[in-house]
Design a protein around this motif. Structure first.
Motif, PDB file in Angstrom:
ATOM      1  N   LYS A 149      15.059  -7.242 -12.269  1.00  0.00           N
ATOM      2  CA  LYS A 149      14.033  -6.315 -11.730  1.00  0.00           C
ATOM      3  C   LYS A 149      12.735  -7.091 -11.747  1.00  0.00           C
ATOM      4  O   LYS A 149      11.805  -6.918 -10.822  1.00  0.00           O
ATOM      5  N   HIS A 173      19.534  -6.912 -15.742  1.00  0.00           N
ATOM      6  CA  HIS A 173      19.396  -6.124 -14.734  1.00  0.00           C
ATOM      7  C   HIS A 173      17.789  -6.005 -14.904  1.00  0.00           C
ATOM      8  O   HIS A 173      17.003  -5.931 -14.100  1.00  0.00           O
ATOM      9  N   ASP A 196      10.291  -7.808  -8.791  1.00  0.00           N
ATOM     10  CA  ASP A 196       8.827  -7.475  -8.906  1.00  0.00           C
ATOM     11  C   ASP A 196       8.046  -8.528  -8.982  1.00  0.00           C
ATOM     12  O   ASP A 196       7.039  -8.488  -8.068  1.00  0.00           O
TER      13      ASP A 196
END
Length: 184
Positions: free
Chosen positions: A114, A110, A118
Motif C-alpha cells: 500500500k 499489505h 501510494d
C-alpha cells in the motif's frame, strides 16, 4: 470249549465270580464304604497338597505377573496419552504462533504494498500535475500567440474583403482602427 494245558478255558465267556453274583455294584457296596472313604480322603488330601503347594502358587505367580504387566502397560499407555496430549497442545500453540506470525507478515506486506502504491500514485500525480501545468502553459502561450495573430488575420481579411468589394486596396490604418474599435 477248548481246554488249555494248565486247565484254563479259552473262549468268549464273561468271567463271573462270587463278588458279582450278589447283584450289587462294588463301589456302592456298604461293606466297602470305609475303605472307599479312607482312599477318598487320602486322594483328596494329596490333590489338595499338590494344588496348594505347586499348581496354585504357579497360577498365582502367573496372574500376578500378568497383572503387573497389564498395570505397567496401562501406566505406559496413560503416560503416552499424556505425552500425546502435551504434544498436541504444543503443536496447537506452535500452529497458533505460526498463524499469528503469518498474519502479521501478511499485514506488513499489505502495508508495504500500500505504501509503495501510494508513493507511485503520488509520483504519478506529481508527474501528471507537472504535465498538466506545462500543457496549460503551452495552451496559454498558444492562445496568446493565436490572439496576437487574430488582429493581423482580421486586418488582412478585412483588407482582402474591402479590396475585393471595392476593387481598390484598403487603407491599412483605417482597417486597424475599425478592428480596434470592435474589440473594445
Amino acid at each position: 470249549m477248548a481246554h488249555d494245558v494248565e486247565g484254563h478255558k479259552a473262549g468268549t465267556e464273561v468271567p463271573g465270580g462270587p463278588a458279582h453274583e450278589g447283584g450289587v455294584f462294588p463301589p456302592f457296596d456298604p461293606n466297602n464304604f470305609a475303605a472307599e472313604l479312607i482312599w477318598l480322603t487320602i486322594t483328596f488330601g494329596a490333590i489338595y497338597l499338590l494344588m496348594s503347594r505347586i499348581a496354585l502358587p504357579r497360577v498365582a505367580k502367573i496372574i500376578a505377573t500378568r497383572k503387573d504387566k497389564i498395570d505397567s502397560d496401562l501406566a505406559a499407555a496413560a503416560k503416552a496419552q499424556d505425552d500425546a496430549a502435551a504434544a498436541a497442545a504444543a503443536h496447537e500453540k506452535t500452529l497458533d504462533a505460526a498463524k499469528a506470525k503469518a498474519q502479521a507478515m501478511g499485514q506488513a506486506a499489505h502495508a508495504d504494498v500500500k505504501a509503495q502504491a501510494d508513493a507511485r500514485r503520488a509520483a504519478l500525480e506529481g508527474e501528471l500535475n507537472a504535465k498538466l501545468a506545462a500543457a496549460e502553459a503551452q495552451i496559454a502561450t498558444t492562445k496568446t500567440a493565436a490572439m496576437g495573430n487574430v488582429d493581423s488575420i482580421a486586418n488582412e481579411t478585412a483588407q482582402a474583403i474591402l479590396q475585393h468589394i471595392t476593387g481598390k486596396p484598403a487603407d491599412v490604418s483605417a482597417v486597424a482602427a475599425a478592428i480596434a474599435a470592435l474589440k473594445s
